[in-house]
Structures are given as C-alpha cells and as structure tokens.
Design a protein around this motif. Structure first.
Motif, PDB file in Angstrom:
ATOM      1  N   ASP A 130       5.143 -27.694  24.771  1.00 16.00           N
ATOM      2  CA  ASP A 130       5.875 -27.747  23.690  1.00 16.00           C
ATOM      3  C   ASP A 130       7.014 -28.566  23.601  1.00 16.00           C
ATOM      4  N   ASP A 311      -2.330 -18.324  20.286  1.00 14.78           N
ATOM      5  CA  ASP A 311      -0.904 -18.359  20.576  1.00 14.78           C
ATOM      6  C   ASP A 311      -1.102 -17.567  21.856  1.00 14.78           C
ATOM      7  N   GLU A 520      11.718 -16.660  19.448  1.00 15.13           N
ATOM      8  CA  GLU A 520      10.593 -15.635  19.624  1.00 15.13           C
ATOM      9  C   GLU A 520      11.087 -14.352  19.810  1.00 15.13           C
TER      10      GLU A 520
HETATM   11  C1  BGC Z   1       4.671 -19.752  20.976  1.00 11.46           C
HETATM   12  C2  BGC Z   1       4.194 -20.962  20.818  1.00 11.46           C
HETATM   13  C3  BGC Z   1       4.104 -22.016  22.141  1.00 11.46           C
HETATM   14  C4  BGC Z   1       3.357 -21.312  23.003  1.00 11.46           C
HETATM   15  C5  BGC Z   1       3.205 -22.108  24.103  1.00 11.46           C
HETATM   16  C6  BGC Z   1       4.021 -18.965  22.285  1.00 11.46           C
HETATM   17  O1  BGC Z   1       4.798 -17.887  22.791  1.00 11.46           O
HETATM   18  O2  BGC Z   1       4.656 -19.014  19.927  1.00 11.46           O
HETATM   19  O3  BGC Z   1       4.921 -21.768  19.629  1.00 11.46           O
HETATM   20  O4  BGC Z   1       3.366 -23.059  21.450  1.00 11.46           O
HETATM   21  O5  BGC Z   1       4.266 -19.882  23.399  1.00 11.46           O
HETATM   22  O6  BGC Z   1       4.310 -22.061  24.900  1.00 11.46           O
END
Ligand code: BGC
Length: 753
Positions: A130, A311, A520
């Motif tokens: 990310d 995801d 999140e």
């Molecule tokens: C998030 C994603 C992220 C993924 C990997 C998930 O919890 O919603 O946006 O890319 O984790 O880290």
C-alpha cells in the motif's frame, strides 16, 4: 526442424484447449493468446494453480508469530520454503509491522524471488504494497499529501508527477505492485477512509484517476520505473450507511453507475492492471460473492482484463462475518464463482485447501483456475516479472532525491487551502512573533495520517528523519521569535497555563488542530465534532484578543462551527505529508500563494452532510429557514492572496444537438499585485430532467497561473454527451432542454435540441 514442428503442434493443442475447454464467451475482457503464458499454465498442477491464486502476508514467511514478529524483521527460510515449494504462492504483500530500509527490501525481495524462480513452479512472485501517499513502507521514501490533499490541488499534472515518483521509489524497493489509487468517491464524511479518496465529485476524481494511473503505469508497466496500479475498492465501498468502515451500503443501481463506477471505468480505459474488491456489502450482497458486479459488470461490460484480488481476509469473512456461507469451502466457491482471481487470505492457507478440494470434487472446474492464472501471469508478464524478477537495485539513484522531494513539496503547496483570511491577516511578515500550538503543531504522525511507516501511522519511532513538522518549518522560515507549546493533546488539555503565557508574548497564535492518524475499522468515530479539548484550547486563547490562525490536519472534515469565528485565518492542510510543514510555512509567510480548493463540501453541522451537487429540495427553504444545504464551506472553495475576476463568459452557440461540443470561453483576471493560481471551474445545471437534476455539476476545470494584473482567456470544450445522467431505466441519457452554465458569478444558458 523437428523441434519446431513439435512446438507448433504443441502450441495448437494448447490453443485448442484454451478456446474450447474453457467454454468462455469471446468478450472484450479476454486476454489475447500468449504462448509463454499458456505453456506455463499447461505445466501447472491444480495445487500450483491454486498457489498462483494465493496471496499471503509477509508475516506467514517471517520469524516469529503472526502480528508479533521477531525484531528486526527476518525471513524464516523454512516458512518461505513451504510457501514456495509446498503451496506455490503467487503473491506476497505488506510489511511485518513497520517500514523497512531499502537494504532490507533488497534482501527480502532477492531471497523471495530467487527461491520462487529456481524452486516450486519457478514463477516469480508478485509483491504488493500500500504505497498510497508515496512509498510509505520504505525508510526515507518521499511522502506526499494523502489522496484528499492531492485532489485539493486541482492539478492533475502534479498528481501524475507524484504517482511517477511513487512508482519509481516502489520499484526501487523491489516492489512492482501498488495497491493504489483509492477510486471510491468520498461522499460520506464520517467514513474513516475519507482522506484516502479524491473527494466527493465524480469529474474531479476522474481527472485525478487518469493522472494517477498514467503516473504509476506509464505506457509500459514493464519499465523498471513503473508499477501496476490497483483500483480499489470495487465497488461502492465508501458509502456505508452508518459511516462505519466495512458496514452495509445501500446504493441504487443508477447511483452506482453515475457516481461510483466512473472512476473505475476511467482507470480501466487507462489500462489499470489490477483491482481490489470492496470488503463490504451492497444492498445485502457482499461484493466478494456478487457475480453481477465482479463478472457481468467488471468483465463483460467494462472489459477489464487484469487480475481481481480480494481485500484482507474477505473470503474468510463471507462465512465468519457476512454469514452468506457456512464454512470456508462454501465461501471459496462463492468468491470464485463470483469472479475472484486471487485471495488475500492472508495469514493461512485455508483458501488453498478449500479450493483444491472443490476442484477435486468437480464443484469448480480446473478451467476456471486457468482463467485466473492466465490473468495473474499476464499481469506478471506486463510488469516484466517473468524476465526480470529481481530489479537492479543500484539503478535507482533518484530514490528520495531533491527532485522527488520538490514534487511532494509542490503538491503540498498547491493542496493547502485558505478557507478564511479576515482583514488580510495572511501572509504574515517574516519577523512576526508567533506561538505555534495544538496537537498537530509538532507531530509528523498527525501531519501524515495513517499508512505512514505503519498501518495506522501512529508510531513516531519511524518518522522520516529531517522531515519537518509545522512548528519546525515555521520556525525555520521566520526571522521573528517562534515558540511552541502543545496546549492540548488530541483529546485532553495539557500545559494550558504555559501555552497562554507564551501566547501573551506573541503577536499571532497559530493553532494546529488535528485528528489521530487512523484508518479502516480503527478509524471509526461516533462524532464528527472536534474533541472538546481542542475547542477549549481555542476558546481560552481567543480570550487574549490576538490574531489567530488555524491549521487543520484532519482525516475527514471535523466540525469546527463553534470555533470558526475565533479564527482570523484558516488553512486546511488535509494530511499534507512530510513536506506539509515546509509548505504551510511558505504559505503563511507569503513565499508562496495558496491555490488549493476544497475537493468536498465542508459540513457545518454533524447532522447535515449534503454534497454540492445536491437536489433542489435540499437548498435553503425560504419558508422554514435552512432545509439542508448550509455548509461551512462549499466544494471548490479556496482563497488566494491574489484576487480574481471573471468576465466575458461566452459559448459558441446557444442551441446545440446531442452530438455537438460546447465551446466555452471566459476571461479570468488577476486584479491584484500578487501572482497567483486560480482554478477556473465550469458548472452546468440541467434545468428540468426526468430524474431530479442536481443543482449543478462540475463539468470542467483548469488551474491557471496569472501574473499580477494579468488576464487570460480560458477555453473549454465539453461534449454535450457529458451532460448525460443515468435515467429511470439505469441507462445513460441526455435529455433535451435548457441548461445553465456557471463560472464563478458569471452565468449563461443554452438549449440542447
Ligand atoms: C485494506 C486495503 C489494503 C489491504 C492490504 C486492507 O485492509 O482495506 O485497502 O490494500 O488491507 O494492506
């Protein structure tokens, strides 16, 4: 000769089995026949194919326990051996806990790729990360403002440059796949990931999407300076009814098409290679189990060829949380039938066991695995991973260079938005004596937000060395006496007496209000109001009757209605990154001129979230006072130290057909003695339509630089087809009738016949 003939025969056998046994419709999402990829697939066992579709977290192959790894991070060779030689994993993601040095990335990626290409099925792993505002998991990388700040620049060229830098530094860390950009539209201000979006408007977000994908992928993603982008989170993730992350959204199909789909469509047209799926549910169906969205819409209608990754743990969630499956086996069947290619399981191999068993029992055909493997291998090939799995780490001499930092600084400078400037308090003279206080004043973590060195971005231990906080940069740019005092933590008053004493000795008080870095589910909040302690700090300092400047550093628009009048000037910095301090200081002292504009409607009240493109019934009600739309600041708003004036708004014809293009011209003048940048914004209103029209929609914009007293004529071409909306039958439609154009306070109308 013999060898060649045999090769040809083999190729046609592979080709026949590809076109017949898959029984696939010949649609636009189909990948062109590729003999290298088909040859690889033809050699793979079911376990190898399932492995290719598996993405594990780095913790699974690291020393220590999952989420509690040995420090400093070390690969566990036995676990890696099992991942490659027993499970044949196709992909790995993330960091174990916190940011790594480039040297550690080099060691890690080299070990993984050496093993993957010499053992197991000898296919390189695709590593994903990310890197959402710069390569935020590599020490010293160039950190940009978060996406919401990038949108506030209203300058797609800067977004493209930033994405190019990020792509370069990502590859410099050995990583070819970036889980970015977030293409969810930010229309729910409570949502914890609001700052990860390009804001509330579809048109603005589409321009930024295009720029970002161009920057990440360029024309050739196998270029050692480019990466695969990942459009996320498909589809409708950003509008949970409760405002809480990963909770249900209810979105009618026509809204889904008109508001939430266009950014993804734009990215697909720009050849975005991968997509990540929405963890939540829409209208009662978890998206990971929805073939209408993942196959009919994504593949058949939009023609997306690349790979679709789940995801985090989202297949597991189908039975554990969403309750649409009784166990992992049923969950895997649902997700694979819906159209998933790769499972971010990510901390175990439960996906592998379940999928192998489903193929063994005939519930899932092996040809379905081939389809996903083909897409995954195609993406790997596009990235050059089949030929060059390990980058030349010495190539990347521009990593964290001055040139890269310049782009981050420019982005921060153009994003920071001046929302108020009473009696022209700003810019300040360089020798002004200033107190800088508040929770965001001296905190790189608050300035950067989540996804900075760690997932939640909260640990200052990993801050970039030499990056400057607001306070540090203001002090450095000043010739006066600049002091610092916290005054209030994020939600509790502290050393208030000292802060007041220092304020008394200052000419101007800069209060840096902030929000805890979070994203999140940990970022869910119950109340959009600013915490009481910060309100109290402002109230106490305002009693001194000194000029007050607010610098806001929020994940989402926190309500400041009760203290707005206590400030003489307000700058929204969004989450401005490692160069946000320097940018704020340069703007405060007038070394640069603010040009950011809000990419969202800033709400005045916690119970009233009405976007700028609302309906007529949501405007001020003349009989009963405020009906709904009464924001603190409107979408597109932002002041400058210059003043601008608009004249001569013209269109080439006042009657147009549905296939015509509207040619608009307008003169914009800088009526001040200070050079500055202005964003010319074209709004169009459909007067009457079969679906209640929005009061206005942004249809074009351009950021222009104007010298002191300069006038420029700015031209726009807008195809009438872009005025279409999704009608009652869920089809795009342009209706005849009257339309109004609005540019600042200039108005014109035209008719579509
Ligand atoms: C998030 C994603 C992220 C993924 C990997 C998930 O919890 O919603 O946006 O890319 O984790 O880290």
């Amino acid at each position: 000769m013999k060898g060649m003939k045999l090769g040809l025969i083999l190729m046609s056998i592979i080709f026949l089995s590809y076109s017949c046994s898959e029984g696939k419709k010949n649609n636009k999402s189909e990948i062109a026949f590729d003999d290298e990829i088909e040859a690889l697939i033809s050699k793979m066992s079911v376990a190898e194919k399932v492995g290719q579709m598996t993405q594990i977290n780095i913790d699974v192959i690291s020393k220590g326990e999952i989420f509690n790894l040995v420090k400093p991070h070390q690969l566990d060779s036995l676990k890696l051996d099992s991942a490659i030689n027993h499970y044949f994993v196709g992909s790995i993601l993330n960091v174990g806990g916190h940011t790594y040095t480039r040297a550690h990335w080099e060691e890690l990626i080299t070990s993984i790729q050496t093993k993957a290409t010499t053992q197991g099925n000898k296919i390189a792993v695709i590593y994903g990360i990310d890197a959402i505002h710069g390569v935020n998991y590599t020490v010293d990388a160039t950190l940009f403002p978060q996406q919401i700040g990038q949108a506030a620049t209203w300058n797609p060229e800067l977004v493209k440059q930033g994405a190019s830098v990020t792509a370069y530094e990502c590859r410099a860390s050995g990583i070819p796949w970036n889980f970015s950009p977030v293409l969810d539209i930010g229309r729910q201000p409570l949502w914890s990931r609001f700052f990860e979006t390009y804001g509330e408007d579809v048109y603005l977000a589409k321009q930024m999407t295009e720029a970002c994908i161009n920057g990440y992928q360029g024309n050739d993603p196998s270029n050692p300076e480019k990466v695969a982008s990942c459009m996320k989170h498909f589809l409708g993730y950003s509008t949970p009814l409760s405002g809480k992350d990963r909770t249900p959204a209810y979105i009618p199909e026509r809204q889904l098409k008109e508001y939430f789909l266009p950014t993804f469509e734009t990215a697909i047209k720009k050849n975005a290679l991968t997509v990540m799926i929405n963890s939540g549910e829409i209208n009662g169906i978890p998206v990971h189990a929805n073939p209408e969205i993942l196959t009919t819409l994504l593949r058949d209608e939009l023609g997306f060829k690349g790979l679709a990754v789940t995801d985090w743990e989202d297949i597991i969630k189908l039975y554990r949380d969403h309750k649409v499956a009784r166990n992992m086996r049923e969950a895997v069947k649902l997700a694979i039938d819906a159209g998933i290619d790769m499972s971010m399981t990510p901390n175990d191999y439960s996906f592998n066991r379940a999928l192998i068993s489903l193929v063994d029992s005939g519930e899932i055909k092996e040809s379905r695995l081939n389809e996903s493997c083909r897409r995954i291998l195609w993406v790997k090939k596009q990235l050059g991973l089949l030929k060059n799995p390990i980058p030349n780490f010495d190539y990347y001499t521009k990593f964290a260079s001055k040139e890269h930092k310049e782009v981050a600084l420019n982005t921060a400078l153009e994003s920071i938005t001046l929302l108020k400037n009473e009696k022209k308090l700003l810019p300040l003279k360089a020798n002004t004596n200033i107190l800088v206080c508040g929770p965001a004043a001296n905190s790189l973590t608050i300035q950067n937000g989540a996804w900075t060195h760690t997932w939640q971005g909260i640990d200052p231990a990993y801050n970039t060395k030499n990056a400057k906080t607001f306070y540090e940069a203001i002090k450095e740019n000043s010739t006066g006496n600049v002091t610092y005092s916290l005054g209030s933590k994020l939600d509790s008053i502290t050393n208030l007496k000292e802060t007041i004493a220092k304020a008394k000795n200052s000419e101007v008080i800069v209060i840096c209000l902030g929000e805890i870095p979070c994203t999140e589910i940990p970022g869910n909040i119950k109340d959009l109001n600013l915490p009481e302690a910060q309100v109290q700090l402002v109230k106490e300092l305002s009693k001194l009757n000194k000029p007050i400047v607010f610098a806001l550093s929020f994940n989402r628009p926190r309500i400041i209605n009760s203290i707005e009048k206590d400030a003489d000037a307000i700058l929204h910095t969004y989450l401005s990154g490692d160069y946000g301090g320097e940018a704020l200081a340069q703007l405060l002292f007038g070394k640069e001129n603010p040009s950011g504009k809000l990419p969202f409607t800033y709400p005045r009240h916690t119970g009233s979230f009405v976007p700028y493109d609302h309906k007529s019934t949501e405007i001020l009600d003349i009989n009963f006072g405020h009906n709904a739309f009464n924001p603190q600041w409107e979408f597109g708003f932002g002041l400058s130290y210059s003043s601008f004036n608009y004249t001569n708004l013209e269109i080439n014809q006042s009657e147009l057909s549905k296939t015509d293009t509207i040619n608009i011209s307008v003169d914009v003048s800088n009526t001040s003695e200070i050079a500055g940048k202005e964003v010319v914004q074209i709004y169009i209103t459909d007067s009457v339509a079969s679906i209640t029209p929005s009061v206005k929609r942004l249809r074009a914009f351009r950021k222009v630089h104007l010298n002191a007293n300069e006038t420029k004529t700015v031209l726009f071409k807008i195809p009438v087809s872009e005025l279409a909306f999704v009608d009652a039958n869920n089809k795009w439609k342009i209706e005849e009738g009257h339309f109004k154009i609005q540019v600042a306070d200039n108005r014109l109308s035209f008719v579509v016949k």
